[in-house]
Design a protein around this motif. Structure first.
Motif, mmCIF file in Angstrom:
data_model
loop_
_atom_site.group_PDB
_atom_site.id
_atom_site.type_symbol
_atom_site.label_atom_id
_atom_site.label_comp_id
_atom_site.label_asym_id
_atom_site.label_seq_id
_atom_site.Cartn_x
_atom_site.Cartn_y
_atom_site.Cartn_z
ATOM 1 N N ALA A 82 0.834 -1.201 0.000
ATOM 2 C CA ALA A 82 0.000 0.000 0.000
ATOM 3 C C ALA A 82 0.870 1.253 0.000
ATOM 4 O O ALA A 82 1.790 1.371 0.803
ATOM 5 N N ASP A 83 0.555 2.172 -0.898
ATOM 6 C CA ASP A 83 1.227 3.468 -0.944
ATOM 7 C C ASP A 83 0.555 4.369 0.089
ATOM 8 O O ASP A 83 -0.347 5.147 -0.215
ATOM 9 N N TYR A 84 1.009 4.257 1.348
ATOM 10 C CA TYR A 84 0.299 4.903 2.444
ATOM 11 C C TYR A 84 0.332 6.425 2.375
ATOM 12 O O TYR A 84 -0.553 7.068 2.939
ATOM 13 N N ARG A 85 1.315 6.988 1.708
ATOM 14 C CA ARG A 85 1.294 8.449 1.574
ATOM 15 C C ARG A 85 0.069 8.882 0.775
ATOM 16 O O ARG A 85 -0.585 9.873 1.104
ATOM 17 N N ARG A 86 -0.259 8.136 -0.261
ATOM 18 C CA ARG A 86 -1.476 8.425 -1.026
ATOM 19 C C ARG A 86 -2.719 8.082 -0.222
ATOM 20 O O ARG A 86 -3.704 8.819 -0.226
ATOM 21 N N TRP A 87 -2.687 6.966 0.483
ATOM 22 C CA TRP A 87 -3.835 6.555 1.297
ATOM 23 C C TRP A 87 -4.124 7.603 2.372
ATOM 24 O O TRP A 87 -5.285 7.829 2.720
ATOM 25 N N ALA A 88 -3.074 8.225 2.915
ATOM 26 C CA ALA A 88 -3.253 9.191 4.006
ATOM 27 C C ALA A 88 -4.104 10.377 3.585
ATOM 28 O O ALA A 88 -4.730 11.032 4.428
ATOM 29 N N GLU A 89 -4.143 10.660 2.299
ATOM 30 C CA GLU A 89 -4.969 11.760 1.794
ATOM 31 C C GLU A 89 -6.453 11.437 1.884
ATOM 32 O O GLU A 89 -7.291 12.314 1.702
ATOM 33 N N GLU A 90 -6.790 10.189 2.179
ATOM 34 C CA GLU A 90 -8.184 9.748 2.168
ATOM 35 C C GLU A 90 -8.716 9.381 3.556
ATOM 36 O O GLU A 90 -9.866 8.968 3.679
ATOM 37 N N VAL A 91 -7.893 9.476 4.599
ATOM 38 C CA VAL A 91 -8.366 9.177 5.957
ATOM 39 C C VAL A 91 -8.451 10.475 6.756
ATOM 40 O O VAL A 91 -7.713 11.425 6.510
ATOM 41 N N ASP A 92 -9.357 10.500 7.713
ATOM 42 C CA ASP A 92 -9.487 11.677 8.569
ATOM 43 C C ASP A 92 -8.443 11.699 9.671
ATOM 44 O O ASP A 92 -8.162 12.753 10.251
ATOM 45 N N LEU A 93 -7.879 10.560 9.978
ATOM 46 C CA LEU A 93 -6.843 10.425 10.999
ATOM 47 C C LEU A 93 -5.934 9.284 10.573
ATOM 48 O O LEU A 93 -6.404 8.171 10.336
ATOM 49 N N VAL A 94 -4.631 9.546 10.447
ATOM 50 C CA VAL A 94 -3.696 8.468 10.135
ATOM 51 C C VAL A 94 -3.577 7.573 11.362
ATOM 52 O O VAL A 94 -3.282 8.035 12.465
ATOM 53 N N ALA A 95 -3.862 6.284 11.167
ATOM 54 C CA ALA A 95 -3.785 5.295 12.242
ATOM 55 C C ALA A 95 -2.825 4.191 11.806
ATOM 56 O O ALA A 95 -2.918 3.693 10.680
ATOM 57 N N ASN A 96 -1.916 3.814 12.691
ATOM 58 C CA ASN A 96 -0.859 2.879 12.308
ATOM 59 C C ASN A 96 -0.743 1.726 13.295
ATOM 60 O O ASN A 96 -0.938 1.906 14.496
ATOM 61 N N ASP A 97 -0.421 0.540 12.765
ATOM 62 C CA ASP A 97 -0.067 -0.618 13.583
ATOM 63 C C ASP A 97 1.453 -0.741 13.598
ATOM 64 O O ASP A 97 2.108 -0.540 12.563
ATOM 65 N N HIS A 98 2.010 -1.101 14.743
ATOM 66 C CA HIS A 98 3.452 -1.334 14.792
ATOM 67 C C HIS A 98 3.764 -2.418 15.813
ATOM 68 O O HIS A 98 3.265 -2.399 16.931
ATOM 69 N N TYR A 99 4.632 -3.353 15.409
ATOM 70 C CA TYR A 99 5.094 -4.412 16.299
ATOM 71 C C TYR A 99 6.607 -4.513 16.204
ATOM 72 O O TYR A 99 7.162 -4.574 15.103
ATOM 73 N N THR A 100 7.279 -4.501 17.342
ATOM 74 C CA THR A 100 8.729 -4.603 17.340
ATOM 75 C C THR A 100 9.163 -6.029 16.992
ATOM 76 O O THR A 100 8.406 -6.984 17.164
ATOM 77 N N ILE A 101 10.396 -6.152 16.522
ATOM 78 C CA ILE A 101 10.969 -7.453 16.174
ATOM 79 C C ILE A 101 11.828 -7.904 17.349
ATOM 80 O O ILE A 101 12.883 -7.331 17.631
ATOM 81 N N GLY A 102 11.376 -8.940 18.049
ATOM 82 C CA GLY A 102 12.008 -9.344 19.294
ATOM 83 C C GLY A 102 13.474 -9.684 19.166
ATOM 84 O O GLY A 102 14.256 -9.430 20.084
ATOM 85 N N ALA A 103 13.873 -10.243 18.024
ATOM 86 C CA ALA A 103 15.265 -10.663 17.863
ATOM 87 C C ALA A 103 16.210 -9.497 17.590
ATOM 88 O O ALA A 103 17.430 -9.680 17.615
ATOM 89 N N ASP A 104 15.684 -8.315 17.341
ATOM 90 C CA ASP A 104 16.505 -7.133 17.055
ATOM 91 C C ASP A 104 16.920 -6.491 18.374
ATOM 92 O O ASP A 104 16.087 -5.968 19.110
ATOM 93 N N PRO A 105 18.217 -6.512 18.717
ATOM 94 C CA PRO A 105 18.631 -5.924 19.997
ATOM 95 C C PRO A 105 18.416 -4.416 20.060
ATOM 96 O O PRO A 105 18.381 -3.852 21.155
ATOM 97 N N GLU A 106 18.298 -3.766 18.900
ATOM 98 C CA GLU A 106 18.010 -2.328 18.858
ATOM 99 C C GLU A 106 16.627 -2.090 18.260
ATOM 100 O O GLU A 106 16.430 -1.191 17.446
ATOM 101 N N ARG A 107 15.654 -2.889 18.691
ATOM 102 C CA ARG A 107 14.320 -2.785 18.109
ATOM 103 C C ARG A 107 13.673 -1.429 18.368
ATOM 104 O O ARG A 107 12.827 -0.986 17.606
ATOM 105 N N HIS A 108 14.093 -0.742 19.420
ATOM 106 C CA HIS A 108 13.568 0.597 19.660
ATOM 107 C C HIS A 108 13.995 1.558 18.552
ATOM 108 O O HIS A 108 13.317 2.547 18.294
ATOM 109 N N GLY A 109 15.111 1.265 17.874
ATOM 110 C CA GLY A 109 15.544 2.110 16.759
ATOM 111 C C GLY A 109 14.644 1.949 15.545
ATOM 112 O O GLY A 109 14.302 2.928 14.882
#
Length: 681
Positions: free
Chosen positions: A275-302
């Protein structure tokens, strides 16, 4: 073209402005009361109130429980859940549960399901099984959406419409005959003539010349590789087809409930997706995002911070909503490790620091049955007497304490990173010189290096303009969109500084290589010419005379007017330029031809920010992630300590979390977060 792909009327298009979905910051998550006996619901709302939950996503997968047979509805349990939540002061983001077609619909109309590249139709049992090009699915989905909106559109608990769920996650691509017709219509609208398509894709290769659009099929399994131009356009078509379904549901909701904001949950994380979310963002009233960290990444906060900056870029700097993340472990990674103590709060507040106006979790109560029974939630299998629930309860207290920050925006950075979905799609469309370089690898590595130094960045689409930047990074921007090279040249001549990396500017908008030497679109700006690529094998590395090490990529490079900053010291290219810099007007253009290790990236970033005079957000010890949000008359400094040691920041103000007043130096305990309302400057 099918009717459901046509544009909607002007008064139904584009985002609109609405009040926040919650007072202060939103806290809560996906709530699935239908999974539990109703006697559990009273405990749920009591625990929600105790934790400070003020926002839930409701009914995400409930279509089959609400429309129990064709045209036969059972609203009773949802009526009671909506009323109960409202009575307890909890707002509802009500989902159109079209992500999960009912079993009766799948069995009556199996043609609605996606078909894979081998011609196999998806069977029931998963989720998001529907094809975005299915007219039958669209008809049933919109009928249900209208019934849902008419029943609950005036309910006092309703705050937001949550359309479907992660559109394109499991139904990203479909290769059915019905999809083929929609694809052919899309191509005709894009190219106008079959001759223009043949020219753009270079179909003379392998004799793939077409004489009509009806001959152009989706890229089904063909044993050998498909044309890169066809693959890229199929990615574009897929994004548009999926967006078309969202727009169709949105049109019904806006017609019935014009005063309720509408969104759908994006997936701006480590995979650029379909999905080209930059284009999709023009069509939503509020940008809403899902995010899940990758447990095996020691710098997952980055990676989290980079994804949050991407979400803010998609939202064009406006506040957005973290509508899904996890309290602890997920259930879909090879090893699903629980989060460390305090990580839940740091993750949530890092998103908020970078522009989110709420942090919601999947899900409220961990399921006892079903595919995601070991995906963490706010109330785990152990119940409320648990580390996770207590941490969410503590987070609720923090969000109430920092409520004045809600509605503010992140301070605009002086440094931009150009990132583009179409460029990512072009990189994965067709065979490439290496499979060991992911499109996100270098952008993420540069962002990590910047964050380590306390330097903020905006992640922007190339076409959005460079005003206000002192330094612009162009990492692996494979596709050169029209006008971007000229834009970068004007920016540098006016005194800006540019870094362009390997694998940038290689192909045009049709995924055709720009000939004459790499990086085709940016050769003149950089004063270099690359003759040949020398990707490195796994475990191979070469040294630069600067002391840096290249581990993934090298190039046979010729400097044609640029100064050589570093040369390859070992390997086949020893003595040849590796890093160059050209003077361009009052500014400069640096070229990086080598895939450097982390230390080499950090050294390059340090050099560039010093050259451009880009200052950190605040003077902090390494290990503190620092971001600033601003309102009309206040500024708020977020200090997040990701280490196991106490660290310091040089700043002044009042910590909204603890109430402590700091003058000159702020101590940030190991694993802690400080939100400083700064003294007036």
């Amino acid at each position: 073209m099918h009717d459901h792909f046509t544009s909607h009327a002007a008064d139904l298009s584009g985002p609109r402005s609405f009040p926040s979905i919650a007072d202060g910051f939103a806290l809560g998550g996906d709530y699935s009361p239908e999974q539990w006996p109703e006697e559990v619901w009273q405990e749920d709302v009591a625990l929600m109130r105790r934790a400070g939950v003020n926002s839930v996503n409701l009914g995400v997968f409930s279509w089959g429980l609400l429309e129990v047979a064709d045209g036969e509805y059972d609203w009773g349990w949802l009526d009671r859940a909506m009323d109960l939540l409202h009575e307890n002061g909890i707002g509802v983001n009500l989902a159109t549960p079209t992500a999960a077609p009912p079993m009766w619909l799948l069995q009556a109309h199996p043609e609605i399901a996606t078909v894979d590249e081998f011609g196999v139709r998806t069977s029931q049992g998963g989720r998001l099984a529907w094809s975005p090009s299915s007219a039958t699915f669209r008809r049933f989905a919109l009928r249900f959406v209208r019934a849902l909106a008419e029943r609950y559109g005036s309910h006092p608990a309703l705050r937001l419409w949550h359309v479907s769920n992660e559109i394109g996650n499991e139904n990203a691509r479909c290769y059915s005959d019905e999809t083929a017709l929609a694809w052919q219509s899309w191509l005709e609208a894009r190219f106008g003539s079959i001759d223009a398509l043949n020219q753009a894709w270079g179909t003379a290769f392998w004799g793939h010349h077409y004489t009509s659009f009806s001959q152009v099929l989706p890229p089904r399994h063909a044993r050998t590789s498909h044309n890169p131009g066809l693959l890229l356009d199929f990615e574009r078509f897929t994004s548009d087809a999926l967006l078309g379904h969202y727009l169709a549901e949105r049109a019904v909701l806006r017609e019935v409930t014009p005063d309720i904001p509408i969104t759908t949950n994006f997936m701006i994380m480590n995979n650029p997706g379909v999905a080209d979310y930059r284009r999709w963002a023009e069509e939503v009233d509020l940008v809403a995002n899902d995010h899940y960290t990758i447990g095996a990444d020691p710098e997952r906060h980055g990676e989290l911070s980079f994804s949050a900056d991407r979400a803010r870029g998609v939202a064009q700097g406006r506040p957005w909503l973290l509508i899904e993340h996890s309290t602890s472990a997920v259930n879909w990674q090879p090893v699903n490790r629980a989060k460390s103590a305090g990580e839940l709060a740091r993750n949530s507040l890092a998103h908020i620091a970078r522009g989110a106006d709420g942090a919601l979790f999947f899900q409220w109560r961990v399921s006892a049955a079903g595919s995601e029974q070991f995906h963490s939630g706010i109330v785990p299998h152990a119940g409320a007497d648990s580390k996770i629930y207590r941490e969410v309860e503590a987070l609720g207290a923090v969000l109430r304490a920092i409520a004045p920050v809600a509605g503010s925006t992140v301070e605009r950075a002086r440094l931009g990173i150009l990132f583009d979905w179409e460029s990512a799609a072009a990189w994965r469309s067709g065979n490439k010189p290496t499979r060991s370089i992911g499109y996100l690898d270098l952008p993420l590595a540069l962002h990590r290096a910047l964050t380590r130094r306390g330097i903020a960045a905006e992640v922007v689409r190339p076409q959005e303009g460079l005003d206000g930047f002192d330094l612009v990074l162009v990492p692996t921007l494979y596709l050169a969109a029209p006008g971007v090279a000229e834009q970068l040249g004007e920016f540098a001549r006016a005194g800006g500084h540019v870094l362009v990396s390997y694998l940038s500017g290689i192909v045009d908008d049709a995924n055709r290589v720009i000939t004459g030497g790499y990086p085709g679109a940016y050769r003149d700006l950089l004063g270099v010419r690359v003759e040949e690529f020398y990707p490195l094998f796994e475990g191979e590395s070469v040294s630069l005379d600067s002391g840096a090490t290249a581990t993934t990529w090298t190039e046979l490079l010729r400097a044609e007017g640029a100064e050589v900053l570093a040369r390859y010291a070992t390997g086949e290219l020893a003595g040849h330029p590796a890093v160059t810099r050209a003077r361009v007007g009052a500014g400069s253009a640096t070229y990086l031809s080598a895939g450097l290790d982390a230390a080499g990236i950090q050294s390059l970033v340090d050099d560039l920010v010093a050259l451009a005079g880009v200052a950190p957000v605040a003077d902090v010890d390494e290990g503190i992630e620092v971001t600033r949000r601003r309102s009309a008359d206040r500024s708020y400094l977020f200090l997040i300590n990701h280490t196991g040691e106490d660290l310091e920041a040089r700043a002044s103000g009042t910590d909204l979390v603890s109430g402590a007043v700091h003058s000159g130096v702020v101590s940030v305990a190991a694993g802690a977060v400080v939100v400083l309302e700064e003294a007036a400057r």
